[in-house]
Design a protein around this motif. Structure first.
Motif, mmCIF file in Angstrom:
data_model
loop_
_atom_site.group_PDB
_atom_site.id
_atom_site.type_symbol
_atom_site.label_atom_id
_atom_site.label_comp_id
_atom_site.label_asym_id
_atom_site.label_seq_id
_atom_site.Cartn_x
_atom_site.Cartn_y
_atom_site.Cartn_z
ATOM 1 N N THR A 146 12.478 2.485 -0.320
ATOM 2 C CA THR A 146 11.552 1.367 -0.166
ATOM 3 C C THR A 146 11.295 0.678 -1.509
ATOM 4 N N PHE A 147 11.173 1.453 -2.576
ATOM 5 C CA PHE A 147 11.008 0.849 -3.905
ATOM 6 C C PHE A 147 12.295 0.158 -4.351
ATOM 7 N N ASN A 203 12.765 -2.927 -2.386
ATOM 8 C CA ASN A 203 11.519 -3.693 -2.292
ATOM 9 C C ASN A 203 11.214 -4.080 -0.833
ATOM 10 N N MET A 204 11.145 -3.059 0.009
ATOM 11 C CA MET A 204 10.977 -3.278 1.451
ATOM 12 C C MET A 204 9.530 -3.126 1.912
ATOM 13 N N TRP A 205 8.572 -3.084 1.024
ATOM 14 C CA TRP A 205 7.179 -2.834 1.397
ATOM 15 C C TRP A 205 6.658 -3.842 2.402
ATOM 16 N N GLU A 206 7.048 -5.089 2.291
ATOM 17 C CA GLU A 206 6.538 -6.130 3.190
ATOM 18 C C GLU A 206 7.476 -6.423 4.363
ATOM 19 N N TRP A 207 8.626 -5.769 4.414
ATOM 20 C CA TRP A 207 9.543 -5.963 5.542
ATOM 21 C C TRP A 207 8.877 -5.463 6.817
ATOM 22 N N GLY A 232 6.314 -0.834 4.883
ATOM 23 C CA GLY A 232 5.544 -0.162 3.842
ATOM 24 C C GLY A 232 4.360 0.610 4.384
#
Length: 180
Positions: free
Chosen positions: A14-15, A18-22, A70
């Motif tokens: 996830t980091f 950068n998939m936190w907002e997916w 996320g």
């Protein structure tokens, strides 16, 4: 149950991407399916390079595909060390046609010690005090609104799969945790 993934892998992935907002459906559409298509359309957890990060799940994760990825990762990590192994359908179930045998999650759940429902907080009228939703003349217009349509995509209690999973957890007398 052997298709669980470690939370340290979830965090690293996830980091790194950068998939936190997916949204979870985007993880399936833009990561899981493209990566598994060339590998015989297998489960993501069965990819050769996933072997060090998979194992028998101890925690079953219930979540909405319309919610943020996320939030699911945060719920999976809550109160845990990085060695926790969680079962997440995105990785454990083949995301291709013909996956009917993968859809019976009760055996997986039976082998887990608990289930976590990822239930991120929402904002808007639904959470405001004194809206009078106990009265039909207030409730009906809200249930027909765009705001409710958006909220219903991320509220586990409005998603049939989540409700079925919660019912199975209760039927099996497993611990049930709601995490936001």
């Amino acid at each position: 149950r052997g298709c669980g993934v470690r939370v340290d892998f979830l965090l690293a992935l996830t980091f790194a991407l950068n998939m936190w907002e997916w949204m979870t459906w985007e993880v399936v559409q833009y990561l899981v399916k493209p990566v598994t298509e060339g590998e015989g359309r297998c489960r993501f957890a069965h990819l050769p390079y996933m072997r060090p990060y998979t194992g028998a799940a101890t925690i079953f994760m219930s979540h909405c595909w319309g919610a943020r990825w996320g939030d699911l990762v945060a719920a999976a990590c809550a109160g845990s060390d990085t060695r926790r192994v969680v079962w997440i359908d995105v990785f454990a179930v083949r995301q291709w046609p013909g996956n009917g045998a993968d859809l019976d999650f009760r055996g997986v759940l039976a082998g887990c010690t608990a289930a976590i429902v990822a239930a991120a907080p929402i904002e808007g009228k639904l959470t405001e005090r004194d809206q009078g939703y106990e009265y039909e003349h207030n409730k009906t217009p809200f249930l027909s609104s765009d705001e409710y349509a958006v909220a219903a995509k991320v509220l586990p209690f409005c998603r049939l799969w989540c409700v079925v999973e919660i019912a199975a957890v209760l039927e099996l007398r497993k611990a049930l945790v709601f995490s936001s």
